[in-house]
Design a protein around this motif. Structure first.
Motif, PDB file in Angstrom:
ATOM      1  N   ASP A   1      19.238  40.252  55.225  1.00 43.83           N
ATOM      2  CA  ASP A   1      18.949  41.419  54.376  1.00 43.83           C
ATOM      3  C   ASP A   1      20.202  42.046  53.765  1.00 43.83           C
ATOM      4  N   PHE A   2      21.367  41.457  53.997  1.00 41.94           N
ATOM      5  CA  PHE A   2      22.645  41.927  53.453  1.00 41.94           C
ATOM      6  C   PHE A   2      23.041  43.317  53.947  1.00 41.94           C
ATOM      7  N   SER A   3      22.480  43.762  55.061  1.00 40.90           N
ATOM      8  CA  SER A   3      22.812  45.085  55.592  1.00 40.90           C
ATOM      9  C   SER A   3      24.256  45.164  56.088  1.00 40.90           C
ATOM     10  N   ASN A   4      24.846  44.028  56.466  1.00 39.17           N
ATOM     11  CA  ASN A   4      26.224  44.022  56.937  1.00 39.17           C
ATOM     12  C   ASN A   4      27.092  43.065  56.112  1.00 39.17           C
ATOM     13  N   SER A   5      26.666  42.785  54.883  1.00 35.05           N
ATOM     14  CA  SER A   5      27.376  41.837  54.027  1.00 35.05           C
ATOM     15  C   SER A   5      27.715  42.464  52.691  1.00 35.05           C
ATOM     16  N   VAL A   6      28.864  42.063  52.131  1.00 36.96           N
ATOM     17  CA  VAL A   6      29.287  42.536  50.818  1.00 36.96           C
ATOM     18  C   VAL A   6      29.761  41.338  49.996  1.00 36.96           C
ATOM     19  N   ILE A   7      29.701  41.490  48.684  1.00 31.83           N
ATOM     20  CA  ILE A   7      30.097  40.441  47.754  1.00 31.83           C
ATOM     21  C   ILE A   7      31.318  40.925  46.988  1.00 31.83           C
ATOM     22  N   ILE A   8      32.360  40.091  46.950  1.00 28.80           N
ATOM     23  CA  ILE A   8      33.574  40.434  46.213  1.00 28.80           C
ATOM     24  C   ILE A   8      33.902  39.301  45.248  1.00 28.80           C
ATOM     25  N   GLY A   9      33.921  39.631  43.960  1.00 32.98           N
ATOM     26  CA  GLY A   9      34.291  38.673  42.925  1.00 32.98           C
ATOM     27  C   GLY A   9      35.785  38.727  42.674  1.00 32.98           C
ATOM     28  N   ILE A  10      36.419  37.574  42.627  1.00 28.60           N
ATOM     29  CA  ILE A  10      37.854  37.493  42.405  1.00 28.60           C
ATOM     30  C   ILE A  10      38.122  37.520  40.902  1.00 28.60           C
ATOM     31  N   GLN A  11      38.941  38.495  40.488  1.00 27.77           N
ATOM     32  CA  GLN A  11      39.310  38.623  39.077  1.00 27.77           C
ATOM     33  C   GLN A  11      40.205  37.457  38.672  1.00 27.77           C
ATOM     34  N   PRO A  12      40.155  36.971  37.462  1.00 32.44           N
ATOM     35  CA  PRO A  12      39.346  37.529  36.394  1.00 32.44           C
ATOM     36  C   PRO A  12      37.950  36.918  36.275  1.00 32.44           C
ATOM     37  N   ARG A  13      37.774  35.609  36.532  1.00 31.63           N
ATOM     38  CA  ARG A  13      36.515  34.960  36.171  1.00 31.63           C
ATOM     39  C   ARG A  13      35.492  34.899  37.299  1.00 31.63           C
ATOM     40  N   GLY A  14      35.924  35.107  38.532  1.00 27.71           N
ATOM     41  CA  GLY A  14      34.978  35.115  39.640  1.00 27.71           C
ATOM     42  C   GLY A  14      34.039  36.306  39.596  1.00 27.71           C
TER      43      GLY A  14
ATOM     44  N   ARG B   1      57.340  33.906  39.122  1.00 27.96           N
ATOM     45  CA  ARG B   1      57.804  32.626  38.591  1.00 27.96           C
ATOM     46  C   ARG B   1      57.388  32.383  37.145  1.00 27.96           C
ATOM     47  N   ARG B   2      56.505  33.187  36.625  1.00 28.76           N
ATOM     48  CA  ARG B   2      55.990  32.971  35.276  1.00 28.76           C
ATOM     49  C   ARG B   2      56.963  33.487  34.225  1.00 28.76           C
ATOM     50  N   GLU B   3      56.983  32.798  33.087  1.00 29.80           N
ATOM     51  CA  GLU B   3      57.836  33.226  31.988  1.00 29.80           C
ATOM     52  C   GLU B   3      57.286  34.486  31.338  1.00 29.80           C
ATOM     53  N   SER B   4      55.987  34.532  31.133  1.00 33.14           N
ATOM     54  CA  SER B   4      55.373  35.726  30.557  1.00 33.14           C
ATOM     55  C   SER B   4      54.829  36.594  31.688  1.00 33.14           C
ATOM     56  N   PRO B   5      54.906  37.901  31.523  1.00 37.47           N
ATOM     57  CA  PRO B   5      54.424  38.776  32.605  1.00 37.47           C
ATOM     58  C   PRO B   5      52.909  38.687  32.759  1.00 37.47           C
ATOM     59  N   LEU B   6      52.468  38.757  34.001  1.00 35.67           N
ATOM     60  CA  LEU B   6      51.043  38.759  34.286  1.00 35.67           C
ATOM     61  C   LEU B   6      50.461  40.130  33.953  1.00 35.67           C
ATOM     62  N   VAL B   7      49.268  40.129  33.417  1.00 30.09           N
ATOM     63  CA  VAL B   7      48.577  41.380  33.113  1.00 30.09           C
ATOM     64  C   VAL B   7      47.515  41.581  34.188  1.00 30.09           C
ATOM     65  N   PRO B   8      47.641  42.653  34.965  1.00 35.28           N
ATOM     66  CA  PRO B   8      46.675  42.856  36.053  1.00 35.28           C
ATOM     67  C   PRO B   8      45.288  43.215  35.530  1.00 35.28           C
ATOM     68  N   ASN B   9      44.303  42.874  36.327  1.00 33.40           N
ATOM     69  CA  ASN B   9      42.920  43.257  36.065  1.00 33.40           C
ATOM     70  C   ASN B   9      42.623  44.509  36.885  1.00 33.40           C
TER      71      ASN B   9
ATOM     72  N   THR C   1      46.438  39.914  41.162  1.00 31.98           N
ATOM     73  CA  THR C   1      47.641  39.655  40.366  1.00 31.98           C
ATOM     74  C   THR C   1      48.929  39.751  41.178  1.00 31.98           C
ATOM     75  N   PHE C   2      49.128  40.844  41.901  1.00 29.62           N
ATOM     76  CA  PHE C   2      50.392  41.068  42.599  1.00 29.62           C
ATOM     77  C   PHE C   2      50.449  40.405  43.972  1.00 29.62           C
ATOM     78  N   PHE C   3      49.410  39.657  44.318  1.00 29.00           N
ATOM     79  CA  PHE C   3      49.379  38.926  45.582  1.00 29.00           C
ATOM     80  C   PHE C   3      49.579  37.421  45.364  1.00 29.00           C
ATOM     81  N   ARG C   4      49.658  37.013  44.094  1.00 29.58           N
ATOM     82  CA  ARG C   4      49.827  35.594  43.766  1.00 29.58           C
ATOM     83  C   ARG C   4      51.224  35.123  44.164  1.00 29.58           C
TER      84      ARG C   4
END
Length: 181
Positions: free
Chosen positions: A29-42, A78-86, A70-73
């Motif tokens: 019944d999802f009473s003790n469950s949560v859904i988390i989508g990973i940004q950006p496309r999840g 290491r990227r040449e262009s800065p990452l844009v956070p979601n 973004t800041f946990f990657r």
């Protein structure tokens, strides 16, 4: 066929419905469950899964949020262009909950590692499961495996799996792009 369509149309929707039924088998019944989508496309898949679960279980509360990693990657600096956070949008605590992390494509496992680190800011879950629409098998850099899989794809490093979403791309479709040289 150079760039085969792996999933589209009605089969795309049926795959989402199958994943929801599998979640119901394990989370009741999802009473003790949560859904988390990973940004950006999840987040698109997480939203679809939550909407479908609400149709199947209209009397139940399905908690769903979006997590920015973004800041946990590990390639953040290491990227040449800065990452844009979601944007992270989680209005619940994961402490003691069963968390279903959702992403569109599982490839190296690095995104999932970053998501697990980011999620800990919201508490210590009882359990974490992973649901992906596409599992690119044989491509892991880290020991990560999905608990729920829409489709499995055997691909090489030069290929790319592209998931298109009706919300942003006008149609639901998964295509395997081959690098033509």
């Amino acid at each position: 066929m150079l760039n085969p369509i792996l999933l589209d149309g009605q089969k795309f929707q049926i795959t989402i419905q199958r994943l929801c039924r599998q979640l119901i088998e394990n989370h009741n019944d999802f009473s003790n469950s949560v859904i988390i989508g990973i940004q950006p496309r999840g987040r698109y898949l997480a939203k679809r899964i939550a909407e479908e679960l609400r149709k199947i279980l209209p009397e139940k509360t399905i908690q769903q949020g979006d997590l920015d990693i973004t800041f946990f990657r590990d390639d953040f600096r290491r990227r040449e262009s800065p990452l844009v956070p979601n944007q992270t949008k989680i209005d619940f605590i994961v402490e003691g909950k069963k968390v279903i992390m959702i992403d569109d494509v599982l490839w190296t496992g690095r995104t999932i590692r970053a998501a697990m680190d980011a999620m800990l800011a919201f508490g210590r879950p009882q359990k974490v499961e992973l649901l992906v629409l596409v599992d690119r098998r044989y491509s892991r850099d880290l020991p990560v495996a999905a608990d729920y899989i829409g489709i499995e794809v055997d691909s090489i490093a030069s290929q790319k799996v592209v998931v298109s979403w009706k919300e942003t791309d006008g149609e639901d479709k998964i295509v395997l792009l081959s690098d033509v040289k």
